[in-house]
Design a protein around this motif. Sequence first.
Motif, PDB file in Angstrom:
ATOM      1  N   ARG A 139       0.878  -1.175   0.000  1.00 30.85           N
ATOM      2  CA  ARG A 139       0.000   0.000   0.000  1.00 30.85           C
ATOM      3  C   ARG A 139       0.910   1.218   0.000  1.00 30.85           C
ATOM      4  O   ARG A 139       1.789   1.321   0.859  1.00 30.85           O
ATOM      5  CB  ARG A 139      -0.890   0.005   1.232  1.00 30.85           C
ATOM      6  N   ASN A 140       0.720   2.083  -0.949  1.00 29.42           N
ATOM      7  CA  ASN A 140       1.607   3.249  -1.105  1.00 29.42           C
ATOM      8  C   ASN A 140       3.078   2.837  -1.053  1.00 29.42           C
ATOM      9  O   ASN A 140       3.883   3.391  -0.322  1.00 29.42           O
ATOM     10  CB  ASN A 140       1.339   4.280  -0.004  1.00 29.42           C
ATOM     11  N   GLN A 141       3.412   1.844  -1.806  1.00 30.08           N
ATOM     12  CA  GLN A 141       4.778   1.316  -1.903  1.00 30.08           C
ATOM     13  C   GLN A 141       5.336   0.773  -0.588  1.00 30.08           C
ATOM     14  O   GLN A 141       6.529   0.655  -0.402  1.00 30.08           O
ATOM     15  CB  GLN A 141       5.731   2.379  -2.453  1.00 30.08           C
ATOM     16  N   LEU A 156      -6.862   0.576  -2.041  1.00 34.95           N
ATOM     17  CA  LEU A 156      -6.647   1.980  -1.707  1.00 34.95           C
ATOM     18  C   LEU A 156      -7.948   2.774  -1.819  1.00 34.95           C
ATOM     19  O   LEU A 156      -8.299   3.556  -0.946  1.00 34.95           O
ATOM     20  CB  LEU A 156      -5.588   2.552  -2.667  1.00 34.95           C
TER      21      LEU A 156
END
Length: 603
Positions: free
Chosen positions: A114-116, A152
């Motif tokens: 999630r978000n890298q 997300l």
Amino acid sequence: MNSIIVDQVKNNNELLISSVQSFYRNFSSLFRKNQLMLILVNSASDILLVESTHPSNPYIKPGTKADPLLVDYLLNDQGETKISQKLISGKINHRVTNWELLMNWYFTGINLQRNQKNIFHFLFLLTPDNHLVHLLNPLIQSFSKTIEENLLNKEKISQLNISKEYIDIISKSSKDGILCLDKEANIKYMNEVAGKILHVNPEKSLNQYIGEIVDFVPVVLSVFKTKKGYTDREFIIHSRTWGTLHFIKTAVIVKDIKGQFAGVVDFFREITRVRKFVTSYIGAQAKFNFNDLIGNNTQLRESIRIAKIAAQSNSNVLIIGETGTGKEMIAQAIHYEGNRKSGPFVTINCGAIPRDLAESEFFGYEPGSFTGADRKGRSGKFELANGGTIFLDEIEELPINLQIKLLRFIQERQITRIGGIKQIPVNVRIITASNKDLQKEIQLGRFRKDLYHRINVIKINLPNLKNRKEDIPSLIEHLTKKLSLKLEKKSPAIDPSFIQSLLNYDFPGNVRELENIIERILNICDDKILTIKHIPKEIINDQNQTNYSLIEDSKRHQISSILLQTDWNISKAAHRLQLSRPTLYRYIKKWNLNQTKTSFNYY
Ligand SMILES: Nc1ncnc2c1ncn2[C@@H]1O[C@H](COP(=O)(O)OP(=O)(O)OP(=O)(O)O)[C@@H](O)[C@H]1O
Ligand SMILES: [Mg+2]
């Protein structure tokens, strides 16, 4: 137990699971055609989800453990993923029985992000078809991307829902009106309180221009011109339909991402609520009711009877009584037992305010009215008492200029603040008190007759304590109990000698003085019984003096009268008075008696 764990695991991962499920639903035909299997595993190796058209496998199902080595396989020593560095085929892991059943399957795995950032959930893609082996890696990469995006979005929506929930709770439970306006001043949100204050329906007002739903020029419009908000500003507005609206407002500017003006959030609170808060905060509440008034004296009972009638009306009341006779108590009881009970009870002692501040204390002032005043302006005690009672104590001390203003208020029921032009309606009941003979003050030109008649609609006279001595025993008992409670002491018993010595005292300070005497005694004594020895010396001395002069007076009276009757025959008089002649001579000398004086002074 097991199912609870599974449920908890499920709850924690609900969003992720539903993201994988919706992904699978969208690509179910692809999975079916190619006999693909998708497995979601968490970092504790719990299998959270199995999506497959393959006949179900009892060893690979949600709630069971996946081979922990499988998860290990995806992480290197630093805890980073080695995603798809390798694609292994055939025997998955001989050491783990569950997975042995899939011996002829090929698989790959990936750590979801999630978000890298790793979220330490793992997705495995499996197939028995060896033609697909080279596709497993690119497929799982694109699958995971889609699932991550979906996750997300779901999280954002869930966050938004939670935020909306918070906003709903805040705005619903807020006692302030809340109004959200877009940059064109159209209503985007309005809570119920705002609807009530503005007398509009919040739902029907949505998307309407604020200027169209009220019958006055909304003050918030100025913010759209200045683009500057403000905090706690007071506004008095005249609505044609609803009369005067009086509130405290805060306006906050809303900006968009680019920093451009996007609207205004307007918070407003009716002044009555502000005042309620202020009065409860400063303790402007009546404490006494009629039951607190002790005494059976006929005049006191008559005064209480009238006061009870007064409580049921709205007429002005004038209470006359010496200091400490219970004027404030009666005033509070009238308020407390009337229909303004829940409103404020505000006292002004007219004798205690400096003359030049009296008007602002009464009626308040507008911003910048006079030097030294609060910059923002302030409301006066009359406004604070709105909806309740104002008690004007020592009314005889009211300066003449304020007497005129009070008279005007009684006629118009509106006040104007110093430096202001607006008239503010104020609904208060007026009770006044005085320990002076107001008629005399009128004759002396110190009190206006017209005002006197206005305040004197219901008159209550309170008797002095020395004129109702029969109430002293019950007052002593009541006050001893009350004050012991206040001082957190055990209430002592009361000896008749204690009561008797107080019965002989005159109480120039009335009940308050009696109260003070008892409080002083209770403060310094811990005895179980109060007797004459507890009575302060000055009170006993005072009595002695009175008694002494009384005795002396009557003796002097008796001697002069006998002297007169015996025609100043000293022997006869001494005999009748049962005094020796020298003693009688001593008295004559002491009081400087002579024939003319006795006849003139004593008859
Ligand atoms: N009838 C009563 N029963 C019980 N307590 C009383 C009674 N009258 C007065 N008191 C007590 O005496 C005290 C003084 O009463 P209060 O303040 O009402 O008098 P007042 O007339 O307003 O006096 P002042 O003119 O000095 O302001 C109060 O604290 C109250 O407890
Ligand atoms: Mg008083």
